[in-house]
Scaffold this motif. Structure first.
Motif, PDB file in Angstrom:
ATOM      1  N   ASN A 215      38.736  14.845  61.610  1.00 51.60           N
ATOM      2  CA  ASN A 215      40.003  14.176  61.303  1.00 51.60           C
ATOM      3  C   ASN A 215      40.295  14.324  59.805  1.00 51.60           C
ATOM      4  O   ASN A 215      39.630  13.722  58.963  1.00 51.60           O
ATOM      5  CB  ASN A 215      39.932  12.699  61.687  1.00 51.60           C
ATOM      6  N   ARG A 216      41.265  15.122  59.470  1.00 51.16           N
ATOM      7  CA  ARG A 216      41.616  15.381  58.075  1.00 51.16           C
ATOM      8  C   ARG A 216      41.975  14.097  57.322  1.00 51.16           C
ATOM      9  O   ARG A 216      41.625  13.922  56.155  1.00 51.16           O
ATOM     10  CB  ARG A 216      42.799  16.358  58.033  1.00 51.16           C
ATOM     11  N   ASP A 217      42.663  13.183  57.989  1.00 50.17           N
ATOM     12  CA  ASP A 217      43.080  11.937  57.337  1.00 50.17           C
ATOM     13  C   ASP A 217      41.888  11.141  56.838  1.00 50.17           C
ATOM     14  O   ASP A 217      41.963  10.473  55.798  1.00 50.17           O
ATOM     15  CB  ASP A 217      43.905  11.085  58.306  1.00 50.17           C
ATOM     16  N   VAL A 218      40.783  11.189  57.577  1.00 50.09           N
ATOM     17  CA  VAL A 218      39.597  10.431  57.176  1.00 50.09           C
ATOM     18  C   VAL A 218      39.015  10.995  55.882  1.00 50.09           C
ATOM     19  O   VAL A 218      38.742  10.249  54.938  1.00 50.09           O
ATOM     20  CB  VAL A 218      38.531  10.450  58.292  1.00 50.09           C
ATOM     21  N   TYR A 219      38.852  12.322  55.813  1.00 53.77           N
ATOM     22  CA  TYR A 219      38.286  12.898  54.595  1.00 53.77           C
ATOM     23  C   TYR A 219      39.219  12.703  53.402  1.00 53.77           C
ATOM     24  O   TYR A 219      38.762  12.450  52.284  1.00 53.77           O
ATOM     25  CB  TYR A 219      37.981  14.386  54.780  1.00 53.77           C
ATOM     26  N   GLU A 220      40.522  12.792  53.624  1.00 48.58           N
ATOM     27  CA  GLU A 220      41.461  12.575  52.522  1.00 48.58           C
ATOM     28  C   GLU A 220      41.404  11.133  52.033  1.00 48.58           C
ATOM     29  O   GLU A 220      41.707  10.850  50.870  1.00 48.58           O
ATOM     30  CB  GLU A 220      42.871  12.935  52.962  1.00 48.58           C
ATOM     31  N   ALA A 221      41.023  10.218  52.910  1.00 49.62           N
ATOM     32  CA  ALA A 221      40.937   8.804  52.525  1.00 49.62           C
ATOM     33  C   ALA A 221      39.661   8.479  51.769  1.00 49.62           C
ATOM     34  O   ALA A 221      39.514   7.370  51.230  1.00 49.62           O
ATOM     35  CB  ALA A 221      41.034   7.914  53.773  1.00 49.62           C
ATOM     36  N   LEU A 222      38.736   9.433  51.686  1.00 48.47           N
ATOM     37  CA  LEU A 222      37.499   9.229  50.942  1.00 48.47           C
ATOM     38  C   LEU A 222      37.805   9.302  49.449  1.00 48.47           C
ATOM     39  O   LEU A 222      37.813  10.379  48.834  1.00 48.47           O
ATOM     40  CB  LEU A 222      36.475  10.301  51.332  1.00 48.47           C
ATOM     41  N   ARG A 223      38.049   8.155  48.849  1.00 41.57           N
ATOM     42  CA  ARG A 223      38.399   8.100  47.433  1.00 41.57           C
ATOM     43  C   ARG A 223      38.238   6.660  46.941  1.00 41.57           C
ATOM     44  O   ARG A 223      38.199   5.719  47.728  1.00 41.57           O
ATOM     45  CB  ARG A 223      39.839   8.572  47.192  1.00 41.57           C
ATOM     46  N   ASN A 224      38.161   6.497  45.632  1.00 42.66           N
ATOM     47  CA  ASN A 224      38.030   5.156  45.064  1.00 42.66           C
ATOM     48  C   ASN A 224      38.165   5.232  43.550  1.00 42.66           C
ATOM     49  O   ASN A 224      37.968   6.295  42.944  1.00 42.66           O
ATOM     50  CB  ASN A 224      36.680   4.533  45.424  1.00 42.66           C
TER      51      ASN A 224
ATOM     52  N   ALA B  21      32.852  20.076  60.161  1.00 47.78           N
ATOM     53  CA  ALA B  21      34.276  20.430  60.197  1.00 47.78           C
ATOM     54  C   ALA B  21      34.766  21.004  58.886  1.00 47.78           C
ATOM     55  O   ALA B  21      35.829  21.624  58.834  1.00 47.78           O
ATOM     56  CB  ALA B  21      35.123  19.204  60.569  1.00 47.78           C
ATOM     57  N   VAL B  22      33.998  20.798  57.793  1.00 47.65           N
ATOM     58  CA  VAL B  22      34.404  21.310  56.485  1.00 47.65           C
ATOM     59  C   VAL B  22      33.206  21.867  55.736  1.00 47.65           C
ATOM     60  O   VAL B  22      32.093  21.349  55.849  1.00 47.65           O
ATOM     61  CB  VAL B  22      35.083  20.226  55.610  1.00 47.65           C
ATOM     62  N   ALA B  23      33.447  22.921  54.974  1.00 46.97           N
ATOM     63  CA  ALA B  23      32.455  23.451  54.036  1.00 46.97           C
ATOM     64  C   ALA B  23      32.912  23.058  52.640  1.00 46.97           C
ATOM     65  O   ALA B  23      34.011  23.425  52.215  1.00 46.97           O
ATOM     66  CB  ALA B  23      32.345  24.963  54.165  1.00 46.97           C
ATOM     67  N   ILE B  24      32.104  22.292  51.936  1.00 53.63           N
ATOM     68  CA  ILE B  24      32.498  21.732  50.644  1.00 53.63           C
ATOM     69  C   ILE B  24      31.708  22.399  49.520  1.00 53.63           C
ATOM     70  O   ILE B  24      30.492  22.529  49.597  1.00 53.63           O
ATOM     71  CB  ILE B  24      32.269  20.209  50.606  1.00 53.63           C
TER      72      ILE B  24
ATOM     73  N   LYS C 185      36.862  23.389  52.673  1.00 55.47           N
ATOM     74  CA  LYS C 185      37.539  24.391  53.482  1.00 55.47           C
ATOM     75  C   LYS C 185      37.310  24.103  54.961  1.00 55.47           C
ATOM     76  O   LYS C 185      36.163  23.959  55.400  1.00 55.47           O
ATOM     77  CB  LYS C 185      37.036  25.790  53.127  1.00 55.47           C
ATOM     78  N   PRO C 186      38.389  24.036  55.750  1.00 54.84           N
ATOM     79  CA  PRO C 186      38.260  23.713  57.179  1.00 54.84           C
ATOM     80  C   PRO C 186      37.412  24.739  57.927  1.00 54.84           C
ATOM     81  O   PRO C 186      37.505  25.940  57.669  1.00 54.84           O
ATOM     82  CB  PRO C 186      39.710  23.731  57.667  1.00 54.84           C
TER      83      PRO C 186
ATOM     84  N   LYS D   4      42.977  23.704  52.750  1.00 54.45           N
ATOM     85  CA  LYS D   4      41.809  23.094  52.132  1.00 54.45           C
ATOM     86  C   LYS D   4      42.184  21.755  51.493  1.00 54.45           C
ATOM     87  O   LYS D   4      43.363  21.483  51.224  1.00 54.45           O
ATOM     88  CB  LYS D   4      41.222  24.026  51.080  1.00 54.45           C
ATOM     89  N   VAL D   5      41.192  20.926  51.256  1.00 52.10           N
ATOM     90  CA  VAL D   5      41.383  19.649  50.577  1.00 52.10           C
ATOM     91  C   VAL D   5      40.626  19.700  49.253  1.00 52.10           C
ATOM     92  O   VAL D   5      39.440  20.042  49.218  1.00 52.10           O
ATOM     93  CB  VAL D   5      40.870  18.467  51.419  1.00 52.10           C
ATOM     94  N   VAL D   6      41.315  19.381  48.173  1.00 55.69           N
ATOM     95  CA  VAL D   6      40.711  19.396  46.839  1.00 55.69           C
ATOM     96  C   VAL D   6      40.602  17.965  46.329  1.00 55.69           C
ATOM     97  O   VAL D   6      41.560  17.187  46.414  1.00 55.69           O
ATOM     98  CB  VAL D   6      41.546  20.243  45.860  1.00 55.69           C
ATOM     99  N   LYS D   7      39.432  17.624  45.803  1.00 56.47           N
ATOM    100  CA  LYS D   7      39.211  16.294  45.234  1.00 56.47           C
ATOM    101  C   LYS D   7      38.705  16.414  43.800  1.00 56.47           C
ATOM    102  O   LYS D   7      37.935  17.325  43.480  1.00 56.47           O
ATOM    103  CB  LYS D   7      38.200  15.506  46.081  1.00 56.47           C
ATOM    104  N   GLU D   8      39.156  15.501  42.968  1.00 61.27           N
ATOM    105  CA  GLU D   8      38.702  15.424  41.582  1.00 61.27           C
ATOM    106  C   GLU D   8      37.843  14.171  41.422  1.00 61.27           C
ATOM    107  O   GLU D   8      38.265  13.070  41.780  1.00 61.27           O
ATOM    108  CB  GLU D   8      39.894  15.347  40.621  1.00 61.27           C
ATOM    109  N   GLN D   9      36.635  14.372  40.914  1.00 70.40           N
ATOM    110  CA  GLN D   9      35.735  13.244  40.688  1.00 70.40           C
ATOM    111  C   GLN D   9      35.363  13.198  39.217  1.00 70.40           C
ATOM    112  O   GLN D   9      34.991  14.222  38.631  1.00 70.40           O
ATOM    113  CB  GLN D   9      34.478  13.375  41.544  1.00 70.40           C
TER     114      GLN D   9
END
Length: 238
Positions: free
Chosen positions: A83-92, A177-180, A203-204, A213-218
Motif C-alpha cells: 500500500n503506497r499510502d502507508v509508506y508515504e505516511a511514514l514520516r515525523n 514491495a519496495v527496494a529502498i 522503487k516499486p 518511486k517515493v523519495v524521502k528526506e531524513q
C-alpha cells in the motif's frame, strides 16, 4: 548463435542464416521483457521466498513472526506492505533536549503503527563530540518492516568543526514491495550547529504499489552550547 555460425561459414550462407536468426532474437527480447515485468501483488509464497533471500538482513526474524500470524493476518500484512499510502505516511518531525531519549508510537490504523526513537549524547572527549541518532520505523502487527535511521556526529569544542561532522545512514527493510536505497549522506558543522541528512529512494517492486518511486528526506540538527543543548529531526516526503 545462428548469426555467428553464418559469419564463420562465409558470405554464401549469411543471408539465409540471418533470416532464420531474426525470429530467435525477437523471441528473446519478448522473453526478457516478460521476465522483467513486476508481479501484480505479493503472495505468501513470494514473500517467504523474499525473506529467505534476505535471511541475514532481517529475513530470519521476520519469517518467524510472519509464520505466527493467522492466514487472514498474513494476507492483510502483504496488502499493507504494498500500500503506497502507508509508506508515504511514514514520516515525523520531533525536537527535544539532549540527554532525554525520545520514543513515540503513532497508530496509522488498528494494524499499523509508526515508531520514532531519538537518542543523544555528548562525549567527554577533547572535541566534546555530540551524537544524535534518529530512526522512524513502520510496524505491521507489531512486526518492524521498514526502519530508516540516521546518526549525526559533530564536535562541540575546538577549531575546524566542519571537518569533524559525520552522518551515517542505516536501513532495515523487509518490505518486498519496495527496494529502498540511500543517497550520499551529508553533514556540516558551523558554529554551535551540526546538521546531517540523507535521501531515501523507494522503487516499486510490485504493480500494486504504483509505478512511481517515493523519495524521502531524513535529517537532524543539533545545537550545543553551555546553556542550551537541543535537537530537531524530521523524516518527510521529498
Amino acid at each position: 548463435m545462428a548469426a555467428t555460425v553464418a559469419t564463420a561459414a562465409g558470405v554464401a550462407v549469411l543471408a539465409p542464416a540471418a533470416a532464420q536468426a531474426q525470429p530467435a532474437r525477437t523471441d528473446t527480447v519478448v522473453s526478457v521483457r516478460a521476465t522483467a515485468q513486476k508481479p501484480a501483488h505479493l503472495t505468501v509464497g513470494s514473500y517467504q521466498a523474499y525473506l529467505k533471500r534476505n535471511w541475514a538482513k532481517g529475513g530470519r526474524d521476520t519469517a518467524v513472526k510472519f509464520a505466527g500470524l493467522t492466514p487472514r493476518q498474513q494476507r492483510k500484512f502483504l496488502r499493507h506492505l504494498e500500500n503506497r499510502d502507508v509508506y508515504e505516511a511514514l514520516r515525523n518531525q520531533v525536537k527535544g533536549s539532549f540527554g532525554m531519549p525520545l520514543h513515540t508510537v503513532a497508530p496509522y490504523d488498528k494494524d499499523i503503527a509508526f515508531v520514532t526513537d531519538v537518542t543523544t549524547r555528548i562525549a567527554k572527549d577533547d572535541a566534546g563530540t555530540l551524537t544524535v541518532r534518529f530512526s522512524v520505523s513502520e510496524r505491521i502487527f507489531n512486526i518492524p518492516v521498514t526502519t530508516e535511521t540516521i546518526t549525526v556526529k559533530g564536535a562541540t569544542q575546538g577549531e575546524g568543526k566542519s571537518k569533524k561532522a559525520v552522518t551515517t545512514a542505516e536501513l532495515k527493510n523487509v518490505n518486498a514491495a519496495v527496494a529502498i536505497t540511500a543517497g550520499p549522506a551529508r553533514a556540516a558543522s558551523k558554529g554551535a550547529v551540526t546538521r546531517g541528512s540523507v535521501t531515501w529512494t523507494a522503487k516499486p517492486q510490485v504493480k500494486a504499489f504504483g509505478a512511481k518511486k517515493v523519495v524521502k528526506e531524513q535529517g537532524a540538527a543539533a545545537v550545543a552550547v553551555k546553556t542550551n543543548r537541543y535537537f530537531a529531526a524530521s523524516l518527510t516526503n521529498g
